[in-house]
Scaffold this motif. Structure first.
Motif, PDB file in Angstrom:
ATOM      1  N   THR A   1       0.819  -1.216   0.000  1.00 46.62           N
ATOM      2  CA  THR A   1       0.000   0.000   0.000  1.00 46.62           C
ATOM      3  C   THR A   1       0.851   1.264   0.000  1.00 46.62           C
ATOM      4  N   GLY A   2       2.149   1.138   0.319  1.00 43.80           N
ATOM      5  CA  GLY A   2       2.972   2.343   0.405  1.00 43.80           C
ATOM      6  C   GLY A   2       4.330   2.265  -0.236  1.00 43.80           C
ATOM      7  N   ALA A   3       4.689   1.104  -0.820  1.00 49.35           N
ATOM      8  CA  ALA A   3       6.031   0.976  -1.396  1.00 49.35           C
ATOM      9  C   ALA A   3       6.053  -0.032  -2.538  1.00 49.35           C
ATOM     10  N   THR A   4       6.916   0.213  -3.515  1.00 54.28           N
ATOM     11  CA  THR A   4       7.167  -0.724  -4.602  1.00 54.28           C
ATOM     12  C   THR A   4       8.266  -1.694  -4.149  1.00 54.28           C
ATOM     13  N   PRO A   5       8.542  -2.748  -4.919  1.00 45.07           N
ATOM     14  CA  PRO A   5       9.588  -3.697  -4.503  1.00 45.07           C
ATOM     15  C   PRO A   5      10.933  -3.041  -4.213  1.00 45.07           C
ATOM     16  N   GLY A   6      11.326  -2.070  -5.049  1.00 46.92           N
ATOM     17  CA  GLY A   6      12.579  -1.370  -4.800  1.00 46.92           C
ATOM     18  C   GLY A   6      12.563  -0.629  -3.482  1.00 46.92           C
ATOM     19  N   GLY A   7      11.447   0.034  -3.183  1.00 47.76           N
ATOM     20  CA  GLY A   7      11.317   0.732  -1.912  1.00 47.76           C
ATOM     21  C   GLY A   7      11.330  -0.224  -0.736  1.00 47.76           C
ATOM     22  N   VAL A   8      10.737  -1.399  -0.918  1.00 50.64           N
ATOM     23  CA  VAL A   8      10.719  -2.404   0.149  1.00 50.64           C
ATOM     24  C   VAL A   8      12.139  -2.903   0.430  1.00 50.64           C
ATOM     25  N   VAL A   9      12.921  -3.145  -0.637  1.00 57.24           N
ATOM     26  CA  VAL A   9      14.302  -3.609  -0.461  1.00 57.24           C
ATOM     27  C   VAL A   9      15.112  -2.582   0.331  1.00 57.24           C
ATOM     28  N   VAL A  10      15.003  -1.303  -0.065  1.00 61.40           N
ATOM     29  CA  VAL A  10      15.734  -0.251   0.647  1.00 61.40           C
ATOM     30  C   VAL A  10      15.243  -0.154   2.095  1.00 61.40           C
ATOM     31  N   SER A  11      13.950  -0.284   2.287  1.00 61.14           N
ATOM     32  CA  SER A  11      13.390  -0.213   3.641  1.00 61.14           C
ATOM     33  C   SER A  11      13.940  -1.326   4.518  1.00 61.14           C
ATOM     34  N   TRP A  12      14.058  -2.535   3.962  1.00 63.84           N
ATOM     35  CA  TRP A  12      14.613  -3.650   4.750  1.00 63.84           C
ATOM     36  C   TRP A  12      16.063  -3.373   5.137  1.00 63.84           C
ATOM     37  N   ILE A  13      16.814  -2.750   4.241  1.00 60.72           N
ATOM     38  CA  ILE A  13      18.200  -2.420   4.562  1.00 60.72           C
ATOM     39  C   ILE A  13      18.247  -1.424   5.719  1.00 60.72           C
ATOM     40  N   VAL A  14      17.398  -0.389   5.636  1.00 60.49           N
ATOM     41  CA  VAL A  14      17.368   0.638   6.684  1.00 60.49           C
ATOM     42  C   VAL A  14      16.869   0.054   8.009  1.00 60.49           C
ATOM     43  N   ILE A  15      15.737  -0.612   7.972  1.00 56.57           N
ATOM     44  CA  ILE A  15      15.149  -1.161   9.204  1.00 56.57           C
ATOM     45  C   ILE A  15      16.030  -2.266   9.758  1.00 56.57           C
ATOM     46  N   GLY A  16      16.572  -3.119   8.873  1.00 52.51           N
ATOM     47  CA  GLY A  16      17.456  -4.188   9.330  1.00 52.51           C
ATOM     48  C   GLY A  16      18.675  -3.642  10.046  1.00 52.51           C
ATOM     49  N   PHE A  17      19.245  -2.553   9.516  1.00 50.14           N
ATOM     50  CA  PHE A  17      20.397  -1.935  10.168  1.00 50.14           C
ATOM     51  C   PHE A  17      20.012  -1.369  11.532  1.00 50.14           C
ATOM     52  N   GLY A  18      18.876  -0.686  11.584  1.00 52.04           N
ATOM     53  CA  GLY A  18      18.442  -0.108  12.859  1.00 52.04           C
ATOM     54  C   GLY A  18      18.169  -1.173  13.916  1.00 52.04           C
TER      55      GLY A  18
END
Length: 527
Positions: free
Chosen positions: A36-53
């Motif tokens: 509802t708020g992100a495309t696959p590319g956005g999801v990949v980047v989000s996982w990198i950011v959230i995973g790091f945090g």
């Protein structure tokens, strides 16, 4: 040499608590919520950011569990670093977050059952039916009674439940890999979109555009609460540190739990993007994986996933019945709550804390009948409040790093705290404001603990209590008046809030007089 508690919880059981507690409900809605708020590319980047945090948080917890074995759990870290008042705020917030998560589990469990009996257990607006409220109330009281028979015994059952609930998730992964279509996955991989929705929130069409830096940032912030929610519970081993066979096992369990969760979450969130287009995935009903697997392999797939979801939720619910009472018991041991909260029954379980928590849960289970989209309301409340606790863990390690002049601790602690604070600012501050209503209840009990142990609130504590309580009262008026768009952000209106606040006040008065009588009784007996 590290001492061993022979009757304590082992490493594998601790990992089970973390994984089972985290894989509760959010993972079953992960892909469609993200769509509802992100495309696959956005999801990949989000996982990198959230995973790091989250990695920074886990490293912080791991360091503290191993190097500060005399401390127990997130509230103890906050207390040791910043004083009793901050320790209480952390511990009470952890307690609040855990039972709010239980409510979310209850709603999603009935949504899963509603898959077999459409319209019987869930209304079209996402609220529960009266029948659902009765069912989840019975389940909730049953789990409370189970934990009252002994926390360690409940942990063993939790480990067994973990095995059973992972089966449908692995089936989904296999089906997702087999049916993965690279063309579907990459069609809008690195683009932004605007959704055209109808009155019921169903997406009628998507308008695509090239991704800009601002668009990517928006997709990451849209994913924050959804992704952090599925990691809530990663600190479970640290909270159970006192009951572990070895204190170091709690730190190891945090790392192992994170690795397992990352692998599972990345696969489950991205594979559906290679099976459905963005619009269909975003429009998938709750629970998402149930409907997606049904589309992949047919009716047996949806049935298997729905059954697995019920098992998953029961396991997570059991874990989270244990965690809040661990928090209140630790606060009692630290003399931040009256000793009444730490009293153990003959099975070694904090029965008073369990009963009080269950009474609060019961109030809000009734509220789910009145709240539209009840699942997301309690997910956001749970996640927002616990992020404060997580931030304080990072700040404590940051402080230790400065005191010990250890650069690695300074960096890890700062990054852990900064991530949680920024994520909260961009995605969930409204729920923290709302939670101050429940903090006001806690401050009354905190003041009673001061009375029991012969102390009194310091001037700083008194001022802080007054300010936060006034803000809590303003939150009630804010919801009624829809200040700053609170009703839209929180998903509740003033009348619904009143349904919760009135019985909450009644329970608070009852507990106040019970605890006060217990304190006076002790004073008389000690004379």
């Amino acid at each position: 040499m590290e001492t061993e508690n022979k009757k304590g919880i082992g490493l594998l059981a601790l990992v089970a608590i973390i994984v089972s507690g985290a894989i509760g409900g959010g993972v079953f809605n992960l892909s469609n919520d993200l769509a509802t708020g992100a495309t696959p590319g956005g999801v990949v980047v989000s996982w990198i950011v959230i995973g790091f945090g989250i990695l920074m948080l886990v490293l912080s917890l791991n360091h503290l569990v191993v190097n500060k074995p005399e401390l127990s759990g997130v509230s103890d870290y906050a207390r040791a670093g910043f004083g009793n008042m901050v320790g209480f705020i952390s511990g009470w917030g952890y307690w609040l977050s855990a039972w709010a998560g239980n409510i979310a589990f209850a709603v999603l469990m009935m949504t899963s059952v509603d898959y077999f009996f459409p319209g019987v257990f869930q209304a079209k607006n996402g609220s529960l039916t009266i029948l659902s409220v009765i069912v989840v109330s019975i389940v909730s009281w049953g789990l409370t009674l189970l934990v009252m028979r002994g926390v360690e015994g409940a942990a063993v059952i939790n480990a067994i439940v973990l095995i059973a609930k992972l089966i449908p998730l692995f089936v989904f992964m296999i089906a997702g890999i087999v049916m993965f279509k690279a063309g579907v996955f990459s069609a809008h991989f690195w683009q932004n979109f605007a959704a055209n929705t109808d009155a019921n929130g169903v997406i009628k069409s998507l308008t695509w555009s090239n991704m800009t830096g601002g668009d990517l940032f928006g997709q990451v912030t849209n994913s924050l609460m959804v992704m952090i929610w599925v990691f809530v519970g990663i600190e479970g081993a640290a909270m159970m540190g006192d009951r572990a066979k070895r204190k170091s096992d709690a730190g190891k369990a945090s790392i192992l739990g994170l690795i397992a969760l990352l692998v599972i979450y990345v696969l489950l969130s991205l594979l559906p993007f290679g099976f459905m287009n963005q619009q269909d995935l975003a429009n998938t009903g709750q629970p998402g994986l149930v409907h997606i697997l049904n589309a992949m392999v047919g009716g047996w797939g949806g049935t298997l996933m729905a059954i697995g979801l019920v098992i998953s939720l029961l396991g997570a619910w059991l874990s989270w019945t244990m965690l809040p009472v661990e928090a209140t018991q630790q606060l009692s041991d630290q003399k931040l709550l009256p000793s009444w909260f730490g009293k153990l029954n003959d099975k070694g379980a904090p029965s008073n804390s369990l009963i009080l928590t269950q009474l609060i849960v019961q109030i809000f289970l009734i509220v789910t009948y009145f709240v539209a989209d009840a699942y997301n309301v309690f997910v956001y409340l749970c996640t927002a409040v616990i992020m404060i606790c997580y931030a304080l863990v990072g700040l404590y390690l940051f402080k230790l790093g400065i005191q010990e002049k250890k650069t690695s601790n300074i960096v890890v602690g700062f990054l852990a705290a900064a991530f949680q604070i920024l994520a909260l600012y961009f995605s969930g501050w409204q729920f923290v404001w709302l939670s101050l209503i429940l903090y006001a209840v806690g401050f009354i009990l905190y003041a009673l603990s001061k009375k029991e142990y012969g102390g009194k609130l310091s001037s700083v504590e008194m001022i802080s209590t007054v300010i936060l309580t006034v803000l809590g009262i303003l939150a009630v008026f804010g919801v009624y008046g829809n200040w700053l768009g609170l009703q839209d952000a929180l998903g509740i209106d003033g009348n619904t809030l009143l349904v919760a606040v009135v019985p909450l006040i009644v329970v608070t008065f009852i507990v106040y007089f019970v605890v006060r009588a217990d304190i006076n009784k002790k004073k008389i007996s000690n004379k």
